[in-house]
Write a protein that holds these residues in place. Structure first.
Motif, short mmCIF file in Angstrom:
data_model
loop_
_atom_site.label_atom_id
_atom_site.label_comp_id
_atom_site.label_asym_id
_atom_site.label_seq_id
_atom_site.Cartn_x
_atom_site.Cartn_y
_atom_site.Cartn_z
N PRO A 1 -10.28 -19.75 8.02
CA PRO A 1 -10.49 -18.43 8.66
C PRO A 1 -11.60 -17.66 7.97
CG PRO A 1 -8.57 -18.38 7.23
CD PRO A 1 -9.03 -19.80 7.26
N PRO A 2 -12.34 -16.86 8.70
CA PRO A 2 -13.35 -16.01 8.06
C PRO A 2 -12.69 -14.94 7.21
CG PRO A 2 -13.15 -15.48 10.39
CD PRO A 2 -12.32 -16.70 10.16
N ARG B 1 -9.61 -9.19 10.12
CA ARG B 1 -8.70 -8.09 9.81
C ARG B 1 -7.26 -8.59 9.66
NH1 ARG B 1 -9.52 -2.76 10.31
NH2 ARG B 1 -11.42 -3.16 11.52
N VAL B 2 -6.84 -9.50 10.54
CA VAL B 2 -5.47 -10.02 10.46
C VAL B 2 -5.24 -10.71 9.13
CG1 VAL B 2 -3.84 -11.64 11.49
CG2 VAL B 2 -5.29 -10.24 12.97
N LEU B 3 -6.23 -11.49 8.67
CA LEU B 3 -6.09 -12.19 7.40
C LEU B 3 -5.94 -11.20 6.25
CD1 LEU B 3 -6.25 -14.79 5.69
CD2 LEU B 3 -8.74 -14.47 5.63
N LEU C 1 -2.80 -10.72 3.64
CA LEU C 1 -2.95 -10.85 2.19
C LEU C 1 -2.42 -9.63 1.45
CD1 LEU C 1 -6.54 -12.42 1.97
CD2 LEU C 1 -4.35 -13.60 1.71
N ALA C 2 -2.75 -8.45 1.96
CA ALA C 2 -2.36 -7.22 1.28
C ALA C 2 -0.99 -6.71 1.68
CB ALA C 2 -3.40 -6.13 1.55
N GLY C 3 -0.43 -7.27 2.77
CA GLY C 3 0.82 -6.74 3.31
C GLY C 3 1.99 -6.89 2.35
N GLY C 4 2.10 -8.05 1.69
CA GLY C 4 3.22 -8.27 0.77
C GLY C 4 3.23 -7.30 -0.40
N PRO C 5 2.14 -7.25 -1.19
CA PRO C 5 2.11 -6.27 -2.29
C PRO C 5 2.23 -4.83 -1.80
CG PRO C 5 0.43 -7.95 -2.62
CD PRO C 5 1.00 -8.17 -1.25
N GLY D 1 -18.10 -12.54 3.91
CA GLY D 1 -17.33 -12.29 5.12
C GLY D 1 -17.16 -13.52 5.99
N GLY D 2 -17.82 -14.61 5.61
CA GLY D 2 -17.71 -15.84 6.39
C GLY D 2 -16.52 -16.68 5.97
N ALA D 3 -16.62 -17.99 6.15
CA ALA D 3 -15.51 -18.90 5.88
C ALA D 3 -15.96 -20.04 4.98
CB ALA D 3 -14.96 -19.46 7.19
N SER D 4 -15.00 -20.70 4.40
CA SER D 4 -15.28 -21.87 3.57
C SER D 4 -15.38 -23.11 4.44
CB SER D 4 -14.17 -22.06 2.53
OG SER D 4 -14.05 -20.92 1.71
#
Length: 312
Positions: A239-240, A244-246, A250-254, A173-176
């Motif tokens: 981004p983490p 939720r926005v991320l 990511l899932a919005g397009g498919p 759940g964190g970030a790179s």
């Protein structure tokens, strides 16, 4: 003059390819590979394959180069500089010979194609008017073989989930951590100057992709490269992954793709069958949503699994 340019282009491609194989400077090899991708894009444009040229420039010259630079920066922290040198000549000679043989075999196959080559292009163009699109490539990807395109985007999401699963439990759940130890000033300058142009080009690619060469994958790749450039320069953190926005992006397009597909079941001939009156607006809407999904997915794939614990 055109012949001279083509000869110079081929010579430049061969020289860059040889440099990538022969050099023992890993960073120099990566930069030569990026230049090779950009030059190859010009080659595809010379062959009148503009869509392929745009994809090659975005993937070969942009995102793949960014991925290799990211990998090089990571390895430089873990491996001594002398160990980063390329292989000895005797080690790359056999792969080089094998690649040469494969190239000759592919050339023989291409030259053996029947003339004219069998094609469904005429049937595709004949049905183009029903989609409201002017770009046959977009029609193939979003109309004629829309299910394949949808599955490709879902595979990208699954690949990202696979990469995230490699993170430690404490970092889930964190970030790179993308920022390198030493950030060159030219990188910071480019990260401040290029993103506005990249965003503008990406929007243009999506907007004209319905009628002219361009489209969602090229636009998404450009956006991903711009995001990675900003993160590598330390101007913005990655981004983490729990944001939720991320995840919606990511899932919005498919998800929109699937929703429109079921709309086709209700009002058209079947799943992913577009009502002819609104086919083009639906396809453009899908492309816009997919652009954001592809941009986020590709950027996070390059960033790698989270290695920083989420903030409380």
């Amino acid at each position: 003059m055109s012949l001279v340019f083509d000869i110079a282009l081929v010579a430049g491609l061969i020289a860059l390819a040889l440099h990538v194989v022969v050099t023992r400077d890993s960073r120099g090899a990566i930069l030569a590979f990026i230049a090779f991708g950009l030059l190859l894009g010009i080659g595809w444009a010379r062959l009148a394959s503009v869509d392929v040229a745009l994809t090659e420039a975005a993937i070969g010259g942009g995102l793949t180069g960014m991925l290799l630079l990211r990998a090089h920066a990571h390895l430089a922290r873990e491996i001594p500089p002398e160990a980063m040198a390329g292989p000895e000549p005797r080690r790359w000679l056999a792969p080089a010979i094998a690649c040469g043989l494969v190239t000759l075999a592919l050339g023989a196959v291409v030259l053996a194609f029947p003339r004219p080559a069998p094609s469904l292009a005429h049937q595709a163009v004949a049905s183009l008017e029903t989609t409201g699109l002017g770009n046959p490539v977009t029609a193939v990807l979003l109309a004629y073989r829309a299910i394949d395109t949808l599955l490709e985007k879902i595979v990208l999401i699954l690949a990202l989930v696979g990469v995230w699963s490699l993170s430690r439990d404490t970092a889930w759940g964190g970030a790179s951590q993308l920022r390198p130890a030493v950030i060159p000033e030219p990188l910071v300058f480019l990260a401040r100057v290029l993103p506005p142009f990249g965003v503008l080009i990406a929007v243009y690619q999506v907007w004209v992709g319905a009628d002219l060469p361009g489209g969602t994958f090229q636009a998404g790749t450009i956006l991903a490269a711009m995001a990675l450039l900003v993160m590598l320069a330390g101007l913005r953190p990655a981004p983490p992954t729990q944001a939720r926005v991320l995840r919606v992006m990511l899932a919005g397009g498919p998800a929109l793709f699937v929703l429109v597909g079921f709309l086709g079941v209700a009002v058209a001939q079947g799943f992913l069958s577009y009502p002819e009156a609104i086919a083009k607006p639906l396809i453009v809407g899908i492309e816009a949503a997919l652009t954001l999904s592809i941009a986020g997915t590709l950027a996070l794939l390059v960033a790698g699994p989270p290695d920083r614990a989420p903030e409380p």
